[in-house]
Design a protein around this motif. Structure first.
Motif, PDB file in Angstrom:
ATOM      1  N   PRO A 211       1.197  -9.868  18.082  1.00  0.00           N
ATOM      2  CA  PRO A 211       2.449  -9.240  17.655  1.00  0.00           C
ATOM      3  C   PRO A 211       2.229  -8.227  16.547  1.00  0.00           C
ATOM      4  CG  PRO A 211       2.227 -11.352  16.625  1.00  0.00           C
ATOM      5  CD  PRO A 211       1.040 -11.210  17.524  1.00  0.00           C
ATOM      6  N   GLN A 217       9.318   0.798  11.280  1.00  0.00           N
ATOM      7  CA  GLN A 217       9.682   2.064  11.903  1.00  0.00           C
ATOM      8  C   GLN A 217       9.163   2.057  13.327  1.00  0.00           C
ATOM      9  OE1 GLN A 217       7.764   5.584  10.275  1.00  0.00           O
ATOM     10  NE2 GLN A 217       9.783   6.433   9.879  1.00  0.00           N
ATOM     11  N   ARG A 229       5.685   3.459  19.770  1.00  0.00           N
ATOM     12  CA  ARG A 229       4.695   3.094  18.763  1.00  0.00           C
ATOM     13  C   ARG A 229       5.428   2.693  17.491  1.00  0.00           C
ATOM     14  NH1 ARG A 229       0.626   5.916  18.682  1.00  0.00           N
ATOM     15  NH2 ARG A 229       0.040   5.765  16.516  1.00  0.00           N
ATOM     16  N   THR A 231       5.242   1.489  13.162  1.00  0.00           N
ATOM     17  CA  THR A 231       4.543   1.476  11.883  1.00  0.00           C
ATOM     18  C   THR A 231       4.833   0.136  11.225  1.00  0.00           C
ATOM     19  OG1 THR A 231       5.023   3.812  11.733  1.00  0.00           O
ATOM     20  CG2 THR A 231       4.162   2.769   9.777  1.00  0.00           C
ATOM     21  N   ASP A 240      -0.254   0.875   5.786  1.00  0.00           N
ATOM     22  CA  ASP A 240       0.626   1.164   6.920  1.00  0.00           C
ATOM     23  C   ASP A 240      -0.245   1.185   8.169  1.00  0.00           C
ATOM     24  OD1 ASP A 240       3.139   1.300   5.991  1.00  0.00           O
ATOM     25  OD2 ASP A 240       3.148   3.453   5.639  1.00  0.00           O
ATOM     26  N   ILE A 241       0.132   0.395   9.154  1.00  0.00           N
ATOM     27  CA  ILE A 241      -0.641   0.342  10.392  1.00  0.00           C
ATOM     28  C   ILE A 241       0.188   0.984  11.488  1.00  0.00           C
ATOM     29  CG2 ILE A 241      -1.784  -1.163  12.044  1.00  0.00           C
ATOM     30  CD1 ILE A 241      -1.977  -3.250   9.845  1.00  0.00           C
ATOM     31  N   GLN A 242      -0.336   2.015  12.091  1.00  0.00           N
ATOM     32  CA  GLN A 242       0.336   2.641  13.234  1.00  0.00           C
ATOM     33  C   GLN A 242      -0.329   2.143  14.490  1.00  0.00           C
ATOM     34  OE1 GLN A 242       1.230   6.590  13.730  1.00  0.00           O
ATOM     35  NE2 GLN A 242       2.684   6.608  12.055  1.00  0.00           N
ATOM     36  N   ARG A 243       0.451   1.597  15.381  1.00  0.00           N
ATOM     37  CA  ARG A 243      -0.108   1.019  16.594  1.00  0.00           C
ATOM     38  C   ARG A 243       0.943   1.067  17.689  1.00  0.00           C
ATOM     39  NH1 ARG A 243      -0.066  -5.452  15.883  1.00  0.00           N
ATOM     40  NH2 ARG A 243      -0.229  -5.245  18.116  1.00  0.00           N
TER      41      ARG A 243
ATOM     42  N   GLN B 207      -4.315   3.190  13.609  1.00  0.00           N
ATOM     43  CA  GLN B 207      -4.462   4.090  12.467  1.00  0.00           C
ATOM     44  C   GLN B 207      -3.999   3.358  11.216  1.00  0.00           C
ATOM     45  OE1 GLN B 207      -2.284   7.686  13.134  1.00  0.00           O
ATOM     46  NE2 GLN B 207      -3.093   7.863  15.202  1.00  0.00           N
ATOM     47  N   SER B 209      -3.412   3.579   7.122  1.00  0.00           N
ATOM     48  CA  SER B 209      -3.277   4.528   6.014  1.00  0.00           C
ATOM     49  C   SER B 209      -2.645   3.793   4.844  1.00  0.00           C
ATOM     50  CB  SER B 209      -2.402   5.706   6.445  1.00  0.00           C
ATOM     51  OG  SER B 209      -1.168   5.229   6.935  1.00  0.00           O
TER      52      SER B 209
END
Lengths: 423, 268
Positions: A211, A217, A229, A231, A240-243, B207, B209
């Motif tokens: 999960p 966001q 996608r 955040t 901050d992880i963008q996935r 990613q 950051s």
């Protein structure tokens, strides 16, 4: 009836005079609540520009003089729209389901839940051709009656004794049954300690998903498997992880705007097959009575706070004890040595978040009022009816604090005694 | 007198923390609280054994951080040595399954990496053990059943009974960790065993950051007319809608206060 029209010049004058206190009632009596044109006493056509026009998209009044739109009617419609601006939305055959498990703290949808439902609507309504439906799974008793306003299309209410208290295994079994039968495309849970943080992680691992936690966001992304996608916060709020958005997401508060333009059906739903009862290895023995003095002031639920107006400190302590409240104090009481420094409420002390804050003999200096900004209900007992605390308070009682506290203690003790006798 | 309580075997899973301001490696706060809880249990139940377990790479910085736990009064720490960026869950699950303790204590979430708080749940799912989150205290352990206190928001507590073996996770409500002593920490031993670990492919694709500040939510005013919009803009935050009772007897005042307190449901 006679053919002669009787005139009442005074009423006509009131009808012309917008500022007259009886203006609206007279207009309504004449049945011309929104008449825009009438024949004046001298045979001249009079127009009322206030009665015509409509409210434009930006909330500004517009008058269309082309004649395409009849003034009075449109204005009436406009007022009706202002009263009930929500659009009714019914989704008959949803393309997919977005399942939400609200935390329902205190039996009502919390702000966090509403934000989460806003996020669910965002996911469901992304494609207007094939809208999805938002399914809410609600455990146990609730007091909420505005599920539709929060954006719920389908409501699955599971009311069973097995879900009361801390019952993660029973709840997980129920959610697994929902997954088998309805197979929602998304699962959304609040990442809050009381509600979804525990259940959501259990559910994700039961479903074999990894999960996204602490999501704040989401945005559309064609390349991701589910088309979104996200955040998410990671590493103790420092990353901050963008996935790509996974099937199960645990979202933080304020992850989306709550629904406020539409009203949904909140159609009750039930599962076809019975939920298998899970063998529980965790037994809930109920809440423990905690010592209110030991609860940190910043997170106490009920605070009784004393200030300069308190003369009988023994009575004050006794009242706090009987009421089961955590004790707080204003700066003056601390400076004078009646209370410990760590009990000070206000800008220089602790910022409290109590649900009920009972201020006794506190006049309400601005620093103190800052400290109680996020309290839900403020009750004050004070001698001075003009002080600032009274302006802030939801309930203010003017009188001697010692007497009122003593009366309060007597009432509570009497009530408890009565209960004990009844039991 | 026959001792009724037997000691329990406790494994504490620890991680390398991150100081919130300097960003340096340190002992993680929640894990240290977990160890403190375990040490309290050892004192409470004679014959208990506490062991420390960590899976991750061995480096100078992380070793210093891990010795922070040893300085709390333990002799050894088992280090499952893995390459940087590999998944710790399979290695830990395998190690725990090989020599199962009765109680596994972890922090709620890590201070570095993904920090999703999934590890205790993943271990519980793999091992098939029950899990209790947000533990505040262990009251007693008897006949393979532990009575524990779970922390709820607003300082409330809930009593639970959980059958052992179990996994429990602790957060800020658990007792504060004792200070770490430097000398014992230096003298204690790190038992490193290299384990084969697969790299975490998914994490590598994301990613990462530094956290951005979240935008503050704006107050959205949906008014139909200029007058409403003006009213919304000019309105004071606090409406003077409070009820003021003046010239009433003490009984009446107390009655009103009691009614409000009861309606809010804070009186127990």
């Amino acid at each position: 009836m006679s053919e002669i029209r009787r005139r009442d010049p005074r009423r006509e004058w009131i009808a012309r005079n917008r500022l007259h206190p009886e203006h609206l009632s007279v207009l309504a009596e004449q049945g011309v609540g929104a008449a825009s044109e009438w024949l004046g006493p001298n045979g001249v056509v009079r127009k009322n520009p206030h009665a015509i026009g409509f409210i434009g998209p930006n909330g500004v009044k517009r008058i269309d003089r082309s004649g395409a739109q009849q003034g009075g009617q449109a204005a009436a419609e406009g007022t009706r729209a202002a009263q009930d601006s929500r659009r009714n939305v019914i989704i008959e055959a949803p393309a997919f389901l977005v399942a939400v498990v609200p935390e329902l703290s205190g039996g009502r949808l919390s702000g966090h839940d509403k934000d989460l439902l806003g996020l669910a609507r965002h996911l469901a309504d992304a494609d207007p051709e094939h809208p999805g439906a938002v399914l809410a799974v609600v455990f146990g008793e609730h007091k909420e009656d505005a599920f539709g306003e929060a954006g719920i299309d389908r409501l699955l209410h599971l009311d069973d004794d097995a879900y009361v208290g801390f019952a993660p295994e029973a709840r997980l079994a129920a959610l697994s049954a929902v997954e088998r039968e309805l197979a929602p495309r998304h699962w959304l849970l609040p990442d809050s300690p009381l509600g979804g943080a525990d259940l959501g992680r259990r559910l994700a691992l039961r479903l074999g998903e990894r999960p996204a936690t602490g999501v704040w966001q989401i945005e559309a992304d064609g390349e991701a498997p589910l088309g979104w996608r996200c955040t998410a916060r990671g590493a103790a709020e420092s990353l901050d992880i963008q996935r790509p958005l996974p099937r199960v997401a645990l979202a933080l508060a304020e992850c989306a705007e709550p629904v406020d333009e539409t009203r949904h059906a909140a159609e009750p739903l039930s599962l076809a097959e019975a939920i298998p009862s899970a063998l529980s290895r965790i037994e809930d023995l109920g809440q423990v009575a905690v010592d209110p003095a030991g609860v940190a002031l910043a997170e106490a639920e009920f605070i009784v706070s004393g200030g300069n107006g308190v003369k009988d400190w023994d009575g004050f302590h006794h009242a706090a004890k009987v009421l089961g409240a955590t004790e707080g104090a204003s700066r003056v009481a601390v400076d004078d040595g009646f209370m410990a420094r760590d009990r000070q409420v206000g800008a220089t002390g602790t910022w409290v978040t109590a649900r009920v804050y009972l201020a006794v003999g506190i006049s309400g200096a601005i620093q103190h009022l800052q400290g109680i900004q996020s309290c839900d209900k403020v009750v004050t007992i004070n001698l001075d009816p003009g002080c600032d605390m009274i302006k802030r308070a939801d309930l203010a009682v003017i009188g001697d604090s010692a007497e009122i506290l003593a009366a309060l203690v007597a009432k509570v003790e009497q009530q408890r005694g009565g209960q004990r006798d009844a039991a | 007198m026959r001792p009724e309580q037997q000691g329990v075997e406790v494994a504490v899973l620890v991680s390398v923390g991150r100081h919130p301001i300097t960003g340096r490696a340190r002992r993680a706060d929640q894990d240290a609280r977990g160890l403190e809880l375990a040490l309290g249990l050892e004192r409470q139940l004679p014959g208990s054994r506490v062991r420390l377990l960590h899976a991750g790479p061995r480096g100078e910085e992380s070793e210093a951080a891990l010795r922070g736990y040893l300085g709390m009064g333990l002799d050894t720490l088992t280090l499952l040595e893995q390459a940087e960026g590999s998944d710790a869950i399979p290695a830990l699950a395998e190690h725990l399954a090989a020599a199962p303790p009765q109680l596994v204590i972890t922090g709620a979430r890590a201070e570095r990496g993904e920090g999703s708080g999934l590890l205790p749940y993943a271990l519980a799912e793999r091992l098939g053990w029950p899990l209790v989150n947000g533990l505040a205290a262990v009251e007693k352990v008897e006949n393979g059943v532990a009575t524990v206190l779970q922390a709820l928001p607003r300082g409330q507590r809930r009593r639970l009974e959980v059958r052992l073996p179990a996994i429990v996770s602790v957060d800020g409500a658990a007792p504060e960790a004792r200070q770490s002593a430097f000398g014992p920490a230096r003298r204690a031993e790190l038992e490193a065993t290299p384990v084969v670990a697969e790299p975490d492919q998914e994490l590598a694709q994301w990613q990462l950051s530094p956290a951005r500040k979240r935008p503050k939510r704006l107050k959205i005013v949906k008014a139909a007319s200029a007058r409403d919009r003006f009213k919304a803009a000019a309105a004071k935050a606090e409406g003077g809608s409070g009820q003021v009772l003046e010239g009433v007897s003490a009984e009446q005042g107390a009655e009103a206060i009691l009614k409000l307190i009861e309606a809010e449901g804070v009186l127990r």
